[in-house]
Scaffold this active site. Structure first.
Site, mmCIF file in Angstrom:
data_model
loop_
_atom_site.group_PDB
_atom_site.id
_atom_site.type_symbol
_atom_site.label_atom_id
_atom_site.label_comp_id
_atom_site.label_asym_id
_atom_site.label_seq_id
_atom_site.Cartn_x
_atom_site.Cartn_y
_atom_site.Cartn_z
ATOM 1 N N CYS A 6 0.843 -1.202 0.000
ATOM 2 C CA CYS A 6 0.000 0.000 0.000
ATOM 3 C C CYS A 6 0.880 1.254 0.000
ATOM 4 O O CYS A 6 1.784 1.391 0.835
ATOM 5 C CB CYS A 6 -0.901 -0.042 1.240
ATOM 6 S SG CYS A 6 -1.690 1.513 1.621
ATOM 7 N N ASP A 32 -1.081 16.163 -0.856
ATOM 8 C CA ASP A 32 -1.389 15.336 -2.024
ATOM 9 C C ASP A 32 -0.378 15.635 -3.132
ATOM 10 O O ASP A 32 -0.044 16.794 -3.385
ATOM 11 C CB ASP A 32 -2.819 15.618 -2.513
ATOM 12 C CG ASP A 32 -3.314 14.541 -3.463
ATOM 13 O OD1 ASP A 32 -4.226 13.790 -3.071
ATOM 14 O OD2 ASP A 32 -2.774 14.438 -4.585
ATOM 15 N N HIS A 48 -3.951 0.545 8.790
ATOM 16 C CA HIS A 48 -4.424 0.369 7.414
ATOM 17 C C HIS A 48 -5.800 -0.288 7.361
ATOM 18 O O HIS A 48 -6.000 -1.368 7.900
ATOM 19 C CB HIS A 48 -3.421 -0.506 6.646
ATOM 20 C CG HIS A 48 -3.895 -0.922 5.283
ATOM 21 N ND1 HIS A 48 -3.535 -0.254 4.138
ATOM 22 C CD2 HIS A 48 -4.715 -1.923 4.894
ATOM 23 C CE1 HIS A 48 -4.111 -0.837 3.101
ATOM 24 N NE2 HIS A 48 -4.831 -1.853 3.529
ATOM 25 N N GLY A 94 -14.202 6.814 -7.776
ATOM 26 C CA GLY A 94 -12.859 7.036 -8.303
ATOM 27 C C GLY A 94 -11.757 6.833 -7.281
ATOM 28 O O GLY A 94 -10.657 7.359 -7.439
ATOM 29 N N THR A 96 -8.630 5.578 -5.746
ATOM 30 C CA THR A 96 -7.465 4.963 -6.399
ATOM 31 C C THR A 96 -6.485 4.374 -5.393
ATOM 32 O O THR A 96 -5.720 3.481 -5.738
ATOM 33 C CB THR A 96 -6.714 5.997 -7.269
ATOM 34 O OG1 THR A 96 -6.356 7.115 -6.451
ATOM 35 C CG2 THR A 96 -7.574 6.458 -8.432
ATOM 36 N N HIS A 99 -6.348 2.762 0.990
ATOM 37 C CA HIS A 99 -6.036 2.976 2.403
ATOM 38 C C HIS A 99 -6.887 4.193 2.748
ATOM 39 O O HIS A 99 -6.670 5.275 2.168
ATOM 40 C CB HIS A 99 -4.539 3.243 2.588
ATOM 41 C CG HIS A 99 -4.092 3.508 4.001
ATOM 42 N ND1 HIS A 99 -2.994 2.885 4.576
ATOM 43 C CD2 HIS A 99 -4.563 4.365 4.934
ATOM 44 C CE1 HIS A 99 -2.827 3.333 5.822
ATOM 45 N NE2 HIS A 99 -3.776 4.242 6.062
ATOM 46 N N HIS A 101 -8.630 7.434 3.393
ATOM 47 C CA HIS A 101 -8.048 8.771 3.531
ATOM 48 C C HIS A 101 -9.133 9.821 3.413
ATOM 49 O O HIS A 101 -10.130 9.638 2.714
ATOM 50 C CB HIS A 101 -6.940 9.018 2.501
ATOM 51 C CG HIS A 101 -7.324 8.679 1.090
ATOM 52 N ND1 HIS A 101 -7.327 7.378 0.625
ATOM 53 C CD2 HIS A 101 -7.720 9.458 0.065
ATOM 54 C CE1 HIS A 101 -7.707 7.386 -0.639
ATOM 55 N NE2 HIS A 101 -7.965 8.631 -1.010
HETATM 56 P P1 5GP Z 1 -8.493 8.769 -4.060
HETATM 57 O O1 5GP Z 1 -8.794 9.013 -5.512
HETATM 58 O O2 5GP Z 1 -8.106 7.336 -3.792
HETATM 59 O O3 5GP Z 1 -9.570 9.282 -3.146
HETATM 60 O O4 5GP Z 1 -7.253 9.699 -3.743
HETATM 61 C C1 5GP Z 1 -5.935 9.279 -3.745
HETATM 62 C C2 5GP Z 1 -5.075 10.527 -3.719
HETATM 63 O O5 5GP Z 1 -3.755 10.137 -3.388
HETATM 64 C C3 5GP Z 1 -5.020 11.271 -5.058
HETATM 65 O O6 5GP Z 1 -5.483 12.603 -4.882
HETATM 66 C C4 5GP Z 1 -3.535 11.202 -5.434
HETATM 67 O O7 5GP Z 1 -3.078 12.382 -6.043
HETATM 68 C C5 5GP Z 1 -2.854 10.932 -4.102
HETATM 69 N N1 5GP Z 1 -1.630 10.162 -4.209
HETATM 70 C C6 5GP Z 1 -1.452 9.016 -4.912
HETATM 71 N N2 5GP Z 1 -0.202 8.555 -4.747
HETATM 72 C C7 5GP Z 1 0.429 9.448 -3.935
HETATM 73 C C8 5GP Z 1 1.761 9.510 -3.403
HETATM 74 O O8 5GP Z 1 2.627 8.660 -3.655
HETATM 75 N N3 5GP Z 1 2.049 10.571 -2.610
HETATM 76 C C9 5GP Z 1 1.121 11.530 -2.297
HETATM 77 N N4 5GP Z 1 1.523 12.516 -1.500
HETATM 78 N N5 5GP Z 1 -0.143 11.493 -2.769
HETATM 79 C C10 5GP Z 1 -0.477 10.471 -3.579
HETATM 80 ZN ZN ZN Z 2 -2.121 1.216 3.854
#
Ligand code: 5GP
Ligand code: ZN
Length: 112
Positions: A6, A32, A48, A94, A96, A99, A101
C-alpha cells in the site's frame, strides 16, 4: 495493521517520501502529490484499512480523532476561510488508493 503493497503504508513507513504536515500516534497528514485545489492535504489513519465501509467501532474512534484534529490542521495550513472534506468510497467514486483517507481541500473558493 500494515499492507506492504500500500502506497500510504509505505509513506507511513518512510519508504516513499511525502511532505508531512501533522503526525500523532493515530494519524498522518501530508500533501497530495497531485493537488486538486490550492491546498490539498490527505489525512490517513496509521492503521491500514481500505474503505469507509470497513470501519468498525475501533476504526470509528480513530476517524473521530481525525475529524476533531482536522479543523486546526486546516486552519494552520491556509484553509482558515473554509475547506471541504472528501472520502472517496470505492470504484464509482474514483478511489485509487485503498487505504482510507480524508481529502482536505481549500485555500480558494471551491466550485461545487
Ligand atoms: P483517491 O482518488 O483514492 O480518493 O485519492 C488518492 C489521492 O492520493 C489522489 O489525490 C492522489 O493524487 C494521491 N496520491 C497518490 N499517490 C500518492 C503519493 O505517492 N504521494 C502523495 N503525496 N499522494 C499520492
Ligand atoms: Zn495502507
Amino acid at each position: 495493521m500494515t499492507d506492504k503493497n500500500c502506497i500510504f503504508c509505505r509513506i507511513l513507513a518512510g519508504e516513499i517520501p511525502a511532505t508531512k504536515i501533522y503526525e500523532d500516534d493515530k494519524m498522518l497528514v501530508f500533501k497530495d502529490i497531485e493537488p486538486k485545489a490550492e491546498v490539498h492535504l490527505l489525512a490517513i489513519p496509521k492503521d491500514h484499512f481500505k474503505l469507509l465501509s470497513e470501519a468498525d467501532e475501533t476504526r470509528a474512534e480513530i476517524l473521530k480523532h481525525m475529524l476533531l484534529k482536522i479543523p486546526q490542521i486546516a486552519k494552520d495550513n491556509g484553509c482558515g476561510n473554509g475547506y471541504r472534506l472528501v472520502i472517496n468510497q470505492g470504484d464509482d467514486a474514483g478511489q485509487t488508493v485503498f487505504h482510507l483517507h480524508i481529502h482536505i481541500l481549500g485555500g480558494e473558493i471551491l466550485p461545487w
